[in-house]
Design a protein around this motif. Structure first.
Motif, mmCIF file in Angstrom:
data_model
loop_
_atom_site.group_PDB
_atom_site.id
_atom_site.type_symbol
_atom_site.label_atom_id
_atom_site.label_comp_id
_atom_site.label_asym_id
_atom_site.label_seq_id
_atom_site.Cartn_x
_atom_site.Cartn_y
_atom_site.Cartn_z
ATOM 1 N N GLN A 94 -8.695 -3.749 -11.668
ATOM 2 C CA GLN A 94 -7.959 -2.493 -11.811
ATOM 3 C C GLN A 94 -6.684 -2.697 -12.615
ATOM 4 N N ARG A 111 2.146 1.772 -3.422
ATOM 5 C CA ARG A 111 1.097 2.298 -4.301
ATOM 6 C C ARG A 111 0.873 3.789 -4.080
ATOM 7 N N ASN A 112 1.017 4.262 -2.853
ATOM 8 C CA ASN A 112 0.870 5.686 -2.595
ATOM 9 C C ASN A 112 1.989 6.496 -3.240
ATOM 10 N N ARG A 125 1.548 5.377 -8.222
ATOM 11 C CA ARG A 125 0.112 5.131 -8.211
ATOM 12 C C ARG A 125 -0.315 3.972 -9.104
ATOM 13 N N HIS A 126 0.239 3.849 -10.269
ATOM 14 C CA HIS A 126 -0.277 2.900 -11.245
ATOM 15 C C HIS A 126 0.794 1.888 -11.663
ATOM 16 N N ASP A 127 1.508 1.356 -10.696
ATOM 17 C CA ASP A 127 2.507 0.344 -10.994
ATOM 18 C C ASP A 127 1.822 -1.018 -11.111
ATOM 19 N N TRP A 135 0.827 -1.198 0.000
ATOM 20 C CA TRP A 135 0.000 0.000 0.000
ATOM 21 C C TRP A 135 0.866 1.253 0.000
#
Length: 826
Positions: free
Chosen positions: A569, A537-538, A541-543, A534
């Motif tokens: 997603q 991801r922050n 963002r879109h890895d 998480w």
């Protein structure tokens, strides 16, 4: 004369009223006690007076004017109306107003205070003009405020309102004859704001027309600068030639004192020439900027233009001019002053992080990035070889004020070697830093560790990572490389500690967070792993890798809905990834939704048709749906991909039998037997088919089946007699191929899902509808022609009841065969 009048007119009632003694004055009246008492008593209290016949005692009646209408009223009946005034008119006397005569304002105590003076009801034209100007300025300010708040439509409406009011003001000034006092600055502000609001609302044509109205009017000063705005609008409209024309006009009309403006305009002209492909003119524009005032952006653009034109000498000259640009920033040594004064140390720490220090760091970082980018760009082309080009750049940098960048450029040279797959040259270049005491040594050692890790030399990788960590204890990448080596050696606890050290150094290090999540995942600490991913991801963002890991963790935690959401997603980013589609198919298959599972498996096969697991599932799905024709398509594809694997050939032959093509099935089995003579399953099928078809080859295949079974039994005894050996299951011979898992040998490798587990079976997903060619055989009575005593079971289930055809009823008894429950499809 007075005596004669008395003699002639004796009975005149007005006689004596016009006779004033010469010694009688206003001062005497003020001092006359009787007169003052009369005023203060009778006249001040009575508002209505009834006149009486005047006598000799009232000689002052008319001249005093105590009642304004007394003289004009006749006491005798008459028809002639009011009589005209005679003799001297009393002060303040009027014949029509009946207000009492009060020259000394003695009655003010009874009537109240006097009313205030009345102001003029209509303003003067000058005041109207000033009020209108103030109102117009307020509207302009509100328009600018609306534009600042990104409310462009309201800003434009207010700008138009200000323009209309300003036109009305001009008409008002013309009517009042005050045109000479017109406020030119107000007109300029109104039109200029209107043009800006047109531009903000993408009304470019109206904006151009408004700017032209300003620039063509000579009463406005410094209107030439607005041609820069016009040039910007033409750039938005795509009219680059017209934009260059406007920029040049603004450049020519700008005074020499406005040096910054002229430099910016010339830089814009150069950028437009680049967009138009006129690189020579662009290079000339940037060179003019560098002569006027050297700056990094213009210097880099000059290098780029000469690089595109393949001018080696000009590239070198432009690079040298770039190195001559001065930063004019003090050295950082002033912040490293260590004194015994605590207050001074605290002040130095504050100065290190103030806004000015941050600005200096940004400027220095931009300068270093610009120089290194230019060097890496021209080094491969300015000389005949890559090494010579980098050597020239390194020497040039070492002789300039930016000498510390030479080490970074050498590391960049090693990166170029790696990009060109010249690994040994990269290693030799990086080894030059081993004896240097600097941060470059740490970076070089980290890169060497990375290269050795990719080559599989984990000991060397660990050694170089140790060197990098010792050279710079704040090098987070060195800790990450050490942890990767520990993971390869299955030392997960050590790897976890190293990754935590890396995060202590740099809390936002993406590789450290990602690898720590993988370590937690291997240790089945799913909550901690999820927290790490998480965080990644922050930051990113879109890895796709991070999204897959989050979805897979939810799948391992049996939260199917969450896992499906994250996989979907991921499909939004990479819609054609076969591995993710297969994962979704597995989850829906486990949930019992076969139709949805088939959709995802079908999409996965469409994008990657070489995945044996997907082929196996699709074939099994169509077998369970009693559509053997479609199942045979997928099994034939598997045969093409793995021609040496008998399992797929057996499944093709079984599908042929299911469709009633017994002779083709017999030929397929014979072909399999020729290629794999020791395959027991194939011999069993041949014996049964030949017996059902009444062929004499049944006895021959039965004898071969007995020999094959005896040979198999002998091998099992020999393997079980060896110490420490395990008893293998039937059909595990590599020769027969009946027990081998083709999924692990010929399985495809989609993008995701193969980094932690060797196969999808490790995820705990069972496939009860899979077809197998080597199922355990149940003991059932033999039918006609079976000479071996070995039962026969169809691996894909019983044959369906087929309608009668003109060929007549086929003499077979497949329907009387007993099948085990474990062989039937779900």
């Amino acid at each position: 004369m007075l005596a004669m009048s008395k003699i002639q007119i004796d009975d005149d009632i007005y006689d004596g009223y016009n006779d004033y003694p010469s010694i009688y004055s206003i001062k005497d009246l003020e001092q006359d006690q009787l007169f003052q008492e009369a005023l203060s008593t009778s006249y001040g209290k009575r508002s209505i007076f009834t006149p009486k016949v005047p006598g000799s005692a009232m000689r002052l009646g008319t001249s005093t004017g105590f009642h304004r209408g007394g003289t004009g009223i006749s006491l005798r009946p008459t028809t002639s109306g009011l009589r005209p005034m005679t003799a001297v008119r009393g002060a303040g006397y009027t014949s029509s107003n009946r207000q009492m005569f009060d020259p000394l304002n003695m009655s003010s105590s009874t009537k109240g205070p006097a009313p205030p003076l009345e102001t003029g009801k209509e303003d003067t034209p000058e005041e109207k003009i000033k009020a209108s100007e103030r109102r117009i300025m307020e509207i302009i300010e509100s328009s600018i405020q609306a534009a600042y708040e990104n409310n462009m439509r309201v800003a434009l409406e207010r700008a138009r309102d200000a323009s209309s009011r300003e036109k009305a003001l001009i008409r008002l000034q013309e009517q009042a004859g005050l045109s000479d006092s017109h406020n030119v600055d107000l007109t300029f502000a109104v039109i200029f704001n209107l043009a800006i609001q047109y531009t903000n609302n993408n009304m470019l044509t109206e904006a151009i027309a408004t700017y032209q109205g300003i620039t063509r009017n000579r009463i406005f000063s410094n209107n030439a600068r607005l041609k820069v705005n016009m040039g910007n609008i033409y750039v938005k409209m795509g009219q680059l030639s017209q934009a260059i024309k406007m920029y040049r006009m603004a450049f020519d009309q700008a005074p020499a004192a406005h040096k910054d403006l002229r430099i910016k305009i010339m830089h814009n002209i150069g950028m437009l020439f680049v967009q138009m492909g006129r690189l020579e003119e662009a290079a000339n524009s940037f060179e003019w900027v560098m002569k006027e005032r050297a700056e990094f952006k213009a210097g880099l653009h000059t290098v780029l233009c000469h690089f595109a034109l393949s001018h080696r000498d000009k590239m070198k000259r432009a690079f040298l001019e770039l190195l001559e640009v001065q930063l004019n920033i003090d050295q950082e040594d002033r912040y490293n002053i260590s004194t015994d004064d605590v207050a001074s140390n605290i002040l130095n720490e504050i100065l290190k992080n103030d806004d000015l220090s941050k600005l200096e760091k940004e400027l220095r970082s931009e300068a270093e990035r610009t120089i290194l980018s230019a060097a890496k760009l021209i080094a491969p082309v300015i000389e005949d070889t890559l090494t010579a080009g980098f050597a020239w750049c390194v020497d040039s940098i070492k002789s300039s004020a930016y000498s510390p960048l030479a080490a970074d450029l050498e590391i960049s040279k090693a990166m170029v070697f790696l990009h060109n797959r010249e690994t040994q040259l990269a290693i030799d270049t990086l080894k030059m830093f081993e004896n240097r005491e600097s941060k470059a040594n740490s970076s070089a050692a980290t890169m060497l560790s990375f290269i050795y890790y990719l080559q599989g030399d984990y000991n060397q990788a660990e050694r170089c990572a140790e060197i990098g960590r010792n050279a710079d204890t704040y090098n987070a990448a060195a800790y990450v490389n050490l942890s990767a080596c520990a993971i390869k050696k299955s030392n997960l606890n050590i790897a976890k500690e190293l990754l935590l050290c890396a995060l202590d150094t740099d809390a936002s290090h993406v590789q450290a967070l990602y690898n720590l999540g993988l370590v937690y995942k291997k240790q089945s600490m799913y909550e901690e792993a999820l927290e790490c991913f998480w965080k990644v991801r922050n930051i990113v963002r879109h890895d796709p890798q991070t999204l897959y890991q989050i979805g897979h963790l939810y799948q391992l935690m049996s939260e199917i809905d969450q896992a499906a959401e994250w996989y979907n997603q991921l499909l939004g980013i990479i819609p054609c990834d076969p591995g993710v589609l297969q994962k979704l198919g597995e989850m829906y298959d486990a949930a019992g939704d076969k139709q949805q599972a088939y959709q995802f498996y079908s999409d996965s096969y469409r994008f990657f048709p070489a995945n044996f697991e997907v082929i196996d599932w699709l074939g099994s799905y169509f077998v369970s749906m009693q559509i053997a024709e479609k199942a045979m398509i997928y099994f034939k594809k598997a045969v093409e991909l793995a021609p040496d694997e008998p399992r797929w050939r057996l499944l093709v032959a079984a599908c042929l039998r299911r469709t009633g093509q017994f002779h083709k099935a017999l030929l397929e089995y014979q072909d399999i037997h020729n290629k794999f003579p020791e395959n027991i399953e194939c011999l069993k099928f041949l014996v049964r088919l030949c017996s059902d078809l009444g062929l004499k080859e049944a006895q021959m295949y039965a004898a071969e089946l007995k020999r094959a079974e005896k040979a198999k039994e002998l091998k099992e005894r020999q393997s079980s007699a060896r110490p420490g050996s395990r008893r293998s299951n039937s059909g595990t011979s590599s020769r027969t191929g009946s027990g081998m898992s083709v999924q692990s040998d010929h399985r495809s490798s989609p993008t995701f899902g193969r980094r932690e587990n060797q196969g999808l079976s490790s995820a705990g997903i069972t496939r009860s509808n899979r077809v197998s060619a080597n199922e355990n055989i149940a003991e059932t009575p033999m039918d006609i022609g079976d000479q071996t005593g070995t039962p026969y079971i169809d691996p894909i289930g019983p044959l369906p009841v087929r309608p009668m055809t003109s060929a007549g009823k086929r003499d077979d008894d497949f329907g009387d065969e007993e099948l085990g429950d474990d062989l039937l499809p779900e």
